[in-house]
Design a protein around this motif. Structure first.
Motif, PDB file in Angstrom:
ATOM      1  N   ASN A   9       0.743  -1.218  -0.025  1.00 33.65           N
ATOM      2  CA  ASN A   9       0.030   0.172  -0.095  1.00 33.65           C
ATOM      3  C   ASN A   9       0.639   1.242  -0.034  1.00 33.65           C
ATOM      4  N   ALA A  82      -2.671  -1.867  -6.076  1.00 32.69           N
ATOM      5  CA  ALA A  82      -3.055  -1.834  -4.609  1.00 32.69           C
ATOM      6  C   ALA A  82      -4.352  -0.837  -4.546  1.00 32.69           C
ATOM      7  N   ARG A  83      -5.020  -0.706  -3.297  1.00 28.63           N
ATOM      8  CA  ARG A  83      -6.144   0.027  -3.064  1.00 28.63           C
ATOM      9  C   ARG A  83      -6.058   1.174  -4.020  1.00 28.63           C
ATOM     10  N   ILE A  85      -7.903   5.028  -3.868  1.00 28.49           N
ATOM     11  CA  ILE A  85      -8.909   5.807  -3.107  1.00 28.49           C
ATOM     12  C   ILE A  85      -9.698   6.754  -4.213  1.00 28.49           C
ATOM     13  N   ARG A 100      -8.723   9.307  -9.067  1.00 25.61           N
ATOM     14  CA  ARG A 100      -8.337   7.911  -8.663  1.00 25.61           C
ATOM     15  C   ARG A 100      -6.625   8.180  -8.333  1.00 25.61           C
ATOM     16  N   ARG A 102      -3.831   6.357  -6.619  1.00 28.85           N
ATOM     17  CA  ARG A 102      -3.449   4.695  -6.676  1.00 28.85           C
ATOM     18  C   ARG A 102      -2.453   4.557  -5.676  1.00 28.85           C
ATOM     19  N   SER A 103      -2.339   3.140  -5.352  1.00 27.41           N
ATOM     20  CA  SER A 103      -1.071   2.897  -4.520  1.00 27.41           C
ATOM     21  C   SER A 103      -0.859   1.554  -5.076  1.00 27.41           C
TER      22      SER A 103
END
Length: 114
Positions: A9, A82-83, A85, A100, A102-103
């Protein structure tokens, strides 16, 4: 015997992190650490820490053997998404644009040259 280290993350896009990962893939760990120490990209710092962690994991796994004597290389490195947000940004005429953030997840495997 190989050792693994994972970074989970981390808040930067996977595409940016893959640029650095491609540079150090298959490289000697000392050379890779030197490259990451002086790289201008902001993702180089956590990637350098992750590589140091993988080296330390290798030393622990091999009962305190020195990584400098063993000639370690970055055997495998890969970056996964990864997730994400999701945020909204104001747009003209009362609309909204989606942003968006991103990670990514990074996995490094180090091993001896043999």
């Amino acid at each position: 015997m190989e050792a693994v280290a994972k970074l989970r993350n981390y808040p930067t896009s996977p595409r940016r992190m893959r640029l650095l990962a491609d540079e150090i893939r298959g490289m000697d760990v000392e050379k890779a650490l030197a490259l990451l120490d002086f790289h201008p990209q902001h993702s180089a710092t956590p990637l350098g820490k992750l590589l140091k962690s993988a080296i330390s994991n290798w030393e622990q796994k091999n009962s305190g053997a020195s990584a400098a004597d063993a000639a370690l290389i970055v055997k495998t490195i890969y970056v996964d998404g990864a997730r994400m947000i999701k945020r909204l940004r104001p747009a003209p005429q009362g609309r909204a644009y989606r942003v968006r953030k991103r990670s990514n997840h990074v996995t490094i495997i180090v091993d001896t040259k043999n």
